[in-house]
Design a protein around this motif. Sequence first.
Motif, PDB file in Angstrom:
ATOM      1  N   ASP A  15     -38.066 -85.620 -28.219  1.00 38.61           N
ATOM      2  CA  ASP A  15     -37.156 -85.164 -29.276  1.00 38.61           C
ATOM      3  C   ASP A  15     -37.737 -84.010 -30.081  1.00 38.61           C
ATOM      4  OD1 ASP A  15     -35.296 -87.008 -28.529  1.00 38.61           O
ATOM      5  OD2 ASP A  15     -35.753 -88.444 -30.125  1.00 38.61           O
ATOM      6  N   LEU A  16     -39.063 -83.865 -30.075  1.00 40.90           N
ATOM      7  CA  LEU A  16     -39.713 -82.789 -30.832  1.00 40.90           C
ATOM      8  C   LEU A  16     -39.929 -81.550 -29.979  1.00 40.90           C
ATOM      9  CD1 LEU A  16     -42.384 -84.911 -32.754  1.00 40.90           C
ATOM     10  CD2 LEU A  16     -40.132 -84.166 -33.558  1.00 40.90           C
ATOM     11  N   ASP A  17     -39.527 -81.598 -28.709  1.00 46.29           N
ATOM     12  CA  ASP A  17     -39.645 -80.463 -27.778  1.00 46.29           C
ATOM     13  C   ASP A  17     -41.084 -80.026 -27.559  1.00 46.29           C
ATOM     14  OD1 ASP A  17     -36.882 -80.298 -27.343  1.00 46.29           O
ATOM     15  OD2 ASP A  17     -36.612 -79.081 -29.139  1.00 46.29           O
ATOM     16  N   VAL A  18     -42.007 -80.981 -27.561  1.00 43.35           N
ATOM     17  CA  VAL A  18     -43.401 -80.677 -27.230  1.00 43.35           C
ATOM     18  C   VAL A  18     -43.900 -81.699 -26.224  1.00 43.35           C
ATOM     19  CG1 VAL A  18     -43.905 -79.606 -29.468  1.00 43.35           C
ATOM     20  CG2 VAL A  18     -44.296 -82.057 -29.165  1.00 43.35           C
ATOM     21  N   GLN A  19     -44.928 -81.333 -25.493  1.00 41.52           N
ATOM     22  CA  GLN A  19     -45.544 -82.211 -24.510  1.00 41.52           C
ATOM     23  C   GLN A  19     -47.055 -82.051 -24.601  1.00 41.52           C
ATOM     24  OE1 GLN A  19     -43.317 -84.100 -21.610  1.00 41.52           O
ATOM     25  NE2 GLN A  19     -42.712 -84.156 -23.760  1.00 41.52           N
ATOM     26  N   VAL A  20     -47.768 -83.151 -24.382  1.00 46.17           N
ATOM     27  CA  VAL A  20     -49.221 -83.093 -24.415  1.00 46.17           C
ATOM     28  C   VAL A  20     -49.732 -83.048 -22.974  1.00 46.17           C
ATOM     29  CG1 VAL A  20     -49.389 -85.618 -24.578  1.00 46.17           C
ATOM     30  CG2 VAL A  20     -51.326 -84.201 -25.225  1.00 46.17           C
ATOM     31  N   PRO A  21     -50.599 -82.082 -22.626  1.00 47.54           N
ATOM     32  CA  PRO A  21     -51.155 -82.029 -21.270  1.00 47.54           C
ATOM     33  C   PRO A  21     -52.091 -83.213 -21.020  1.00 47.54           C
ATOM     34  CG  PRO A  21     -51.420 -79.929 -22.422  1.00 47.54           C
ATOM     35  CD  PRO A  21     -51.025 -80.946 -23.445  1.00 47.54           C
ATOM     36  N   ARG A  22     -52.240 -83.580 -19.766  1.00 49.34           N
ATOM     37  CA  ARG A  22     -53.177 -84.646 -19.426  1.00 49.34           C
ATOM     38  C   ARG A  22     -54.597 -84.221 -19.829  1.00 49.34           C
ATOM     39  NH1 ARG A  22     -53.306 -88.940 -15.990  1.00 49.34           N
ATOM     40  NH2 ARG A  22     -51.216 -88.419 -15.206  1.00 49.34           N
ATOM     41  N   GLY A  23     -55.209 -85.034 -20.672  1.00 49.80           N
ATOM     42  CA  GLY A  23     -56.553 -84.724 -21.125  1.00 49.80           C
ATOM     43  C   GLY A  23     -56.616 -83.604 -22.159  1.00 49.80           C
ATOM     44  N   GLY A  24     -55.439 -83.212 -22.681  1.00 47.58           N
ATOM     45  CA  GLY A  24     -55.398 -82.120 -23.652  1.00 47.58           C
ATOM     46  C   GLY A  24     -54.881 -82.568 -25.005  1.00 47.58           C
ATOM     47  N   ALA A  25     -54.304 -81.621 -25.743  1.00 43.92           N
ATOM     48  CA  ALA A  25     -53.810 -81.906 -27.089  1.00 43.92           C
ATOM     49  C   ALA A  25     -52.656 -80.981 -27.420  1.00 43.92           C
ATOM     50  CB  ALA A  25     -54.927 -81.746 -28.115  1.00 43.92           C
ATOM     51  N   VAL A  26     -51.821 -81.400 -28.380  1.00 46.01           N
ATOM     52  CA  VAL A  26     -50.710 -80.578 -28.835  1.00 46.01           C
ATOM     53  C   VAL A  26     -50.516 -80.806 -30.331  1.00 46.01           C
ATOM     54  CG1 VAL A  26     -48.909 -82.300 -28.348  1.00 46.01           C
ATOM     55  CG2 VAL A  26     -48.332 -79.874 -28.366  1.00 46.01           C
ATOM     56  N   VAL A  27     -50.182 -79.727 -31.043  1.00 49.22           N
ATOM     57  CA  VAL A  27     -49.888 -79.796 -32.479  1.00 49.22           C
ATOM     58  C   VAL A  27     -48.406 -80.073 -32.642  1.00 49.22           C
ATOM     59  CG1 VAL A  27     -49.950 -78.551 -34.668  1.00 49.22           C
ATOM     60  CG2 VAL A  27     -51.760 -78.190 -32.980  1.00 49.22           C
ATOM     61  N   LEU A  28     -48.072 -80.986 -33.531  1.00 49.85           N
ATOM     62  CA  LEU A  28     -46.668 -81.330 -33.751  1.00 49.85           C
ATOM     63  C   LEU A  28     -45.972 -80.255 -34.572  1.00 49.85           C
ATOM     64  CD1 LEU A  28     -46.698 -85.175 -34.493  1.00 49.85           C
ATOM     65  CD2 LEU A  28     -46.564 -83.969 -32.310  1.00 49.85           C
ATOM     66  N   PRO A  29     -44.667 -80.032 -34.297  1.00 54.69           N
ATOM     67  CA  PRO A  29     -43.899 -79.089 -35.115  1.00 54.69           C
ATOM     68  C   PRO A  29     -43.667 -79.682 -36.508  1.00 54.69           C
ATOM     69  CG  PRO A  29     -42.491 -80.222 -33.520  1.00 54.69           C
ATOM     70  CD  PRO A  29     -43.897 -80.676 -33.260  1.00 54.69           C
ATOM     71  N   PRO A  30     -42.977 -78.933 -37.401  1.00 51.78           N
ATOM     72  CA  PRO A  30     -42.169 -77.749 -37.100  1.00 51.78           C
ATOM     73  C   PRO A  30     -42.984 -76.477 -36.950  1.00 51.78           C
ATOM     74  CG  PRO A  30     -41.999 -78.307 -39.418  1.00 51.78           C
ATOM     75  CD  PRO A  30     -42.800 -79.396 -38.794  1.00 51.78           C
ATOM     76  N   LEU A  31     -42.494 -75.617 -36.073  1.00 54.29           N
ATOM     77  CA  LEU A  31     -43.143 -74.337 -35.818  1.00 54.29           C
ATOM     78  C   LEU A  31     -42.357 -73.225 -36.494  1.00 54.29           C
ATOM     79  CD1 LEU A  31     -43.839 -74.703 -31.982  1.00 54.29           C
ATOM     80  CD2 LEU A  31     -45.341 -75.312 -33.873  1.00 54.29           C
ATOM     81  N   PHE A  33     -49.500 -73.733 -29.144  1.00 55.62           N
ATOM     82  CA  PHE A  33     -50.277 -74.671 -29.956  1.00 55.62           C
ATOM     83  C   PHE A  33     -50.604 -75.946 -29.180  1.00 55.62           C
ATOM     84  CE2 PHE A  33     -47.496 -72.129 -32.695  1.00 55.62           C
ATOM     85  CZ  PHE A  33     -48.471 -71.411 -33.368  1.00 55.62           C
ATOM     86  N   SER A  34     -50.815 -75.771 -27.889  1.00 56.55           N
ATOM     87  CA  SER A  34     -51.288 -76.875 -27.062  1.00 56.55           C
ATOM     88  C   SER A  34     -52.584 -76.461 -26.375  1.00 56.55           C
ATOM     89  CB  SER A  34     -50.243 -77.271 -26.012  1.00 56.55           C
ATOM     90  OG  SER A  34     -50.040 -76.215 -25.096  1.00 56.55           O
ATOM     91  N   VAL A  35     -53.405 -77.429 -26.058  1.00 58.14           N
ATOM     92  CA  VAL A  35     -54.702 -77.206 -25.418  1.00 58.14           C
ATOM     93  C   VAL A  35     -54.729 -78.022 -24.132  1.00 58.14           C
ATOM     94  CG1 VAL A  35     -57.200 -77.437 -25.661  1.00 58.14           C
ATOM     95  CG2 VAL A  35     -55.810 -76.849 -27.649  1.00 58.14           C
ATOM     96  N   ARG A  36     -55.087 -77.389 -23.036  1.00 61.56           N
ATOM     97  CA  ARG A  36     -55.032 -78.068 -21.746  1.00 61.56           C
ATOM     98  C   ARG A  36     -56.156 -79.088 -21.585  1.00 61.56           C
ATOM     99  NH1 ARG A  36     -51.219 -76.415 -18.672  1.00 61.56           N
ATOM    100  NH2 ARG A  36     -52.052 -77.665 -16.961  1.00 61.56           N
ATOM    101  N   SER A  37     -57.299 -78.829 -22.212  1.00 65.22           N
ATOM    102  CA  SER A  37     -58.424 -79.755 -22.054  1.00 65.22           C
ATOM    103  C   SER A  37     -59.186 -79.885 -23.369  1.00 65.22           C
ATOM    104  CB  SER A  37     -59.387 -79.268 -20.967  1.00 65.22           C
ATOM    105  OG  SER A  37     -58.748 -79.218 -19.700  1.00 65.22           O
ATOM    106  N   VAL A  38     -59.414 -81.119 -23.786  1.00 65.78           N
ATOM    107  CA  VAL A  38     -60.254 -81.416 -24.935  1.00 65.78           C
ATOM    108  C   VAL A  38     -61.384 -82.318 -24.433  1.00 65.78           C
ATOM    109  CG1 VAL A  38     -60.393 -82.471 -27.214  1.00 65.78           C
ATOM    110  CG2 VAL A  38     -58.320 -81.256 -26.550  1.00 65.78           C
ATOM    111  N   PHE A  39     -62.593 -81.810 -24.467  1.00 58.93           N
ATOM    112  CA  PHE A  39     -63.740 -82.568 -23.967  1.00 58.93           C
ATOM    113  C   PHE A  39     -64.241 -83.507 -25.061  1.00 58.93           C
ATOM    114  CE2 PHE A  39     -63.689 -78.584 -21.554  1.00 58.93           C
ATOM    115  CZ  PHE A  39     -63.638 -79.095 -20.257  1.00 58.93           C
ATOM    116  N   LEU A  40     -64.023 -84.771 -24.833  1.00 57.66           N
ATOM    117  CA  LEU A  40     -64.408 -85.788 -25.810  1.00 57.66           C
ATOM    118  C   LEU A  40     -65.830 -86.241 -25.521  1.00 57.66           C
ATOM    119  CD1 LEU A  40     -61.055 -87.767 -25.794  1.00 57.66           C
ATOM    120  CD2 LEU A  40     -61.821 -86.065 -27.455  1.00 57.66           C
TER     121      LEU A  40
END
Length: 365
Positions: A198-214, A223-230
């Motif tokens: 409903d927010l029109d965003v998706q989080v990549p596998r193993g990544g991150a995404v910032v929530l709107p509003p944009l 405002f999404s990152v494909r990989s976040v190394f934890l």
Amino acid sequence: MPISSTAPSPATHPATVWQLRGRHADSAAADVLRASHARRMKDEGVLDDFRELPEERVFEARWRVDDEVTVRARLTLTDEEWMLVAEAERPWNMAWPSPVGMFWDLGPEAGWDHDTVAGLRFREANRLTEDDKEMRRLLKSCARESWAVHVVVHEAMTPDERGLRPLAALLPPGLEHRVVEHRAAPHQLRAVNWALKDLDVQVPRGGAVVLPPLPPGHETDEFSVRSVFLDGTPPTELIDVLSRFTALPRALPGGADEAVTALRERWGLLTLEEELARQRELVAMYAEALDAMTKSRDLYREAAERANEALAAYREGAAQPTGQTGPAAPTTPASEQQPGSPLHQLTRTFERLKRRPTKGDEGTS
């Protein structure tokens, strides 16, 4: 053709402003603020000045960053929440100290770090619920209600102890207390992306995404990152995305515009130079008002004098014998008579009286 009306554009987040709203777990939050932290910061020279307005439950503080940039901050308490707005003389640098630390104790036992969305905390990795509908409701509430920046991080695989630690401690000071981290387990990828639909965003596998509003003109992919190394190292790419997001002229959340206005227009913690400048502005304003009043008084006095002259001339003309011609009563040029002025109305009354026939005239035929 009907005139179309357009709604006013929402106020945007100024680049010089840092803001946050949260809840305090302690019902005596005002006493916590009064206790010692801010005053100790002033005694140690971190704050230039600090004051409390008890009747308004408002606390103000002023300090400097980079040795020359002044920051002014105003924290307002309500029954359940607190609002903190700070503004610098330059665009905000995320390397500057967090304004939160100027008011609240940053120890692990401090109770200030609750977001206004129930169940969420700053400085923690908030685990997403296993209930898909509850997850959806929660993320929508975060996007619509919170003043914080919300980011969803997906674990590609179960991290070790270092990777389980919150990312907040690895962020720059200006982001550390402004970001709420949502952590999705490896098996929750499909569920979290369904909740984010409903927010029109998706989080990549193993990544991150910032929530709107944009802001308009920007895509969610920015405002999404494909990989976040934890692995306990600073998430460089995510930090860059969060820094760019917070620097954009986004629409201010509900109530933030009023808080920024209160900081700018009701600020009372002035330096001696600022107080002198304000007094000079007041003196200039009063002098201008007095000058306008004096000019208005002189105009009315002049109008009254001319009205008296016209009245005297009328009486002199009315006292002459019937049929005798005499000099016409002096009149004021039309260019000097302002519509609606006392002189204009009085002159019109005289003209009506002069046009009425006298008793002697009625008997002559």
